[in-house]
Design a protein around this motif. Sequence first.
Motif, PDB file in Angstrom:
ATOM      1  N   THR A 153      -5.504  -8.740  -7.831  1.00 51.46           N
ATOM      2  CA  THR A 153      -5.174  -7.522  -8.554  1.00 51.46           C
ATOM      3  C   THR A 153      -4.781  -7.851  -9.989  1.00 51.46           C
ATOM      4  O   THR A 153      -3.973  -8.759 -10.227  1.00 51.46           O
ATOM      5  CB  THR A 153      -4.017  -6.785  -7.853  1.00 51.46           C
ATOM      6  OG1 THR A 153      -4.457  -6.384  -6.553  1.00 51.46           O
ATOM      7  CG2 THR A 153      -3.610  -5.550  -8.637  1.00 51.46           C
ATOM      8  N   GLY A 154      -5.371  -7.120 -10.925  1.00 50.39           N
ATOM      9  CA  GLY A 154      -5.057  -7.315 -12.327  1.00 50.39           C
ATOM     10  C   GLY A 154      -6.023  -8.233 -13.060  1.00 50.39           C
ATOM     11  O   GLY A 154      -6.065  -8.229 -14.297  1.00 50.39           O
ATOM     12  N   GLN A 155      -6.798  -9.009 -12.329  1.00 49.99           N
ATOM     13  CA  GLN A 155      -7.765  -9.880 -12.981  1.00 49.99           C
ATOM     14  C   GLN A 155      -8.953  -9.066 -13.493  1.00 49.99           C
ATOM     15  O   GLN A 155      -9.197  -7.944 -13.050  1.00 49.99           O
ATOM     16  CB  GLN A 155      -8.263 -10.960 -11.999  1.00 49.99           C
ATOM     17  CG  GLN A 155      -7.240 -12.043 -11.732  1.00 49.99           C
ATOM     18  CD  GLN A 155      -7.808 -13.147 -10.858  1.00 49.99           C
ATOM     19  OE1 GLN A 155      -8.525 -12.903  -9.878  1.00 49.99           O
ATOM     20  NE2 GLN A 155      -7.463 -14.383 -11.196  1.00 49.99           N
ATOM     21  N   SER A 156      -9.675  -9.678 -14.404  1.00 49.89           N
ATOM     22  CA  SER A 156     -10.853  -9.007 -14.946  1.00 49.89           C
ATOM     23  C   SER A 156     -12.105  -9.792 -14.588  1.00 49.89           C
ATOM     24  O   SER A 156     -12.033 -10.978 -14.271  1.00 49.89           O
ATOM     25  CB  SER A 156     -10.751  -8.888 -16.468  1.00 49.89           C
ATOM     26  OG  SER A 156     -10.725 -10.179 -17.054  1.00 49.89           O
ATOM     27  N   SER A 171      -9.019  -4.574 -15.271  1.00 50.26           N
ATOM     28  CA  SER A 171      -7.836  -4.894 -14.467  1.00 50.26           C
ATOM     29  C   SER A 171      -8.127  -4.442 -13.034  1.00 50.26           C
ATOM     30  O   SER A 171      -7.916  -3.285 -12.684  1.00 50.26           O
ATOM     31  CB  SER A 171      -6.615  -4.176 -15.033  1.00 50.26           C
ATOM     32  OG  SER A 171      -5.462  -4.463 -14.249  1.00 50.26           O
ATOM     33  N   ALA A 172      -8.620  -5.379 -12.249  1.00 52.07           N
ATOM     34  CA  ALA A 172      -9.099  -5.034 -10.921  1.00 52.07           C
ATOM     35  C   ALA A 172      -7.987  -4.505 -10.022  1.00 52.07           C
ATOM     36  O   ALA A 172      -6.845  -4.985 -10.075  1.00 52.07           O
ATOM     37  CB  ALA A 172      -9.759  -6.245 -10.276  1.00 52.07           C
ATOM     38  N   ALA A 173      -8.358  -3.532  -9.184  1.00 50.20           N
ATOM     39  CA  ALA A 173      -7.435  -2.947  -8.214  1.00 50.20           C
ATOM     40  C   ALA A 173      -8.064  -3.043  -6.820  1.00 50.20           C
ATOM     41  O   ALA A 173      -9.291  -3.060  -6.697  1.00 50.20           O
ATOM     42  CB  ALA A 173      -7.163  -1.497  -8.560  1.00 50.20           C
ATOM     43  N   PRO A 174      -7.242  -3.101  -5.777  1.00 50.74           N
ATOM     44  CA  PRO A 174      -7.797  -3.159  -4.412  1.00 50.74           C
ATOM     45  C   PRO A 174      -8.771  -2.023  -4.115  1.00 50.74           C
ATOM     46  O   PRO A 174      -9.707  -2.207  -3.323  1.00 50.74           O
ATOM     47  CB  PRO A 174      -6.544  -3.079  -3.533  1.00 50.74           C
ATOM     48  CG  PRO A 174      -5.465  -3.693  -4.365  1.00 50.74           C
ATOM     49  CD  PRO A 174      -5.772  -3.256  -5.775  1.00 50.74           C
ATOM     50  N   SER A 175      -8.591  -0.871  -4.745  1.00 49.68           N
ATOM     51  CA  SER A 175      -9.504   0.254  -4.522  1.00 49.68           C
ATOM     52  C   SER A 175     -10.910  -0.019  -5.058  1.00 49.68           C
ATOM     53  O   SER A 175     -11.846   0.736  -4.753  1.00 49.68           O
ATOM     54  CB  SER A 175      -8.964   1.523  -5.191  1.00 49.68           C
ATOM     55  OG  SER A 175      -8.834   1.322  -6.592  1.00 49.68           O
ATOM     56  N   GLN A 176     -11.052  -1.076  -5.839  1.00 49.48           N
ATOM     57  CA  GLN A 176     -12.361  -1.437  -6.363  1.00 49.48           C
ATOM     58  C   GLN A 176     -13.089  -2.451  -5.470  1.00 49.48           C
ATOM     59  O   GLN A 176     -14.187  -2.899  -5.818  1.00 49.48           O
ATOM     60  CB  GLN A 176     -12.239  -1.963  -7.793  1.00 49.48           C
ATOM     61  CG  GLN A 176     -11.775  -0.881  -8.772  1.00 49.48           C
ATOM     62  CD  GLN A 176     -11.581  -1.380 -10.178  1.00 49.48           C
ATOM     63  OE1 GLN A 176     -10.818  -2.334 -10.405  1.00 49.48           O
ATOM     64  NE2 GLN A 176     -12.248  -0.759 -11.130  1.00 49.48           N
TER      65      GLN A 176
END
Lengths: 114, 111
Positions: free
Chosen positions: A15-18, A80-85
Amino acid sequence: NAGVTQTPKFRVLKTGQSMTLLCAQDMNHEYMYWYRQDPGMGLRLIHYSVGEGTTAKGEVPDGYNVSRLKKQNFLLGLESAAPSQTSVYFCASSYTNRVQETQYFGPGTRLLVL
Amino acid sequence: DQQVKQNSPSLSVQEGRISILNCDYTNSMFDYFLWYKKYPAEGPTFLISISSIKDKNEDGRFTVFLNKSAKHLSLHIVPSQPGDSAVYFCAASTGANNLFFGTGTRLTVIP
């Protein structure tokens, strides 16, 4: 003639990584698309491009950015990646945007966001 | 809100028999319908389509039927072959740049 290719095939993010997903097509198609596929849902359009240098929002654009600097490439970015992605992402291309024109799909990128 | 629905997640059929895959839609503005086929680890590939001005389109073993009053379309595969085992998506469109996909039906053709 490779058609539509996608890089990478699989990725795990925190989470948060790009990250950036790359789509490439060698069919000289004007139109390119990014979809996501989630369990229990059909493919949903994220963004699309009607030509080099142009992009537009699809059905579910939030959290994603795209760029089409070269005609053959269409990049999908997650800032900013999220688990929903967590999803399977498919790129597609077509010569025109007429619905009768077949869209050619890549093999997909499986993304897991922890 | 899912505008295109495939209510059967899976279907098993004996080789040589007919496979019937169903799809329902809610948006009366849809005027073009497509079926895509997807094998594991591959992207969807176009199979057959139909315009709203028609009620049937046939291509070899594949026939798509459209019932506009019922907002229903179906894909018939006859005879079914083991190589037809895949996930089938129906999709609908109101025009350019917007395809709405169903959730898919996994077809298994048993030899």
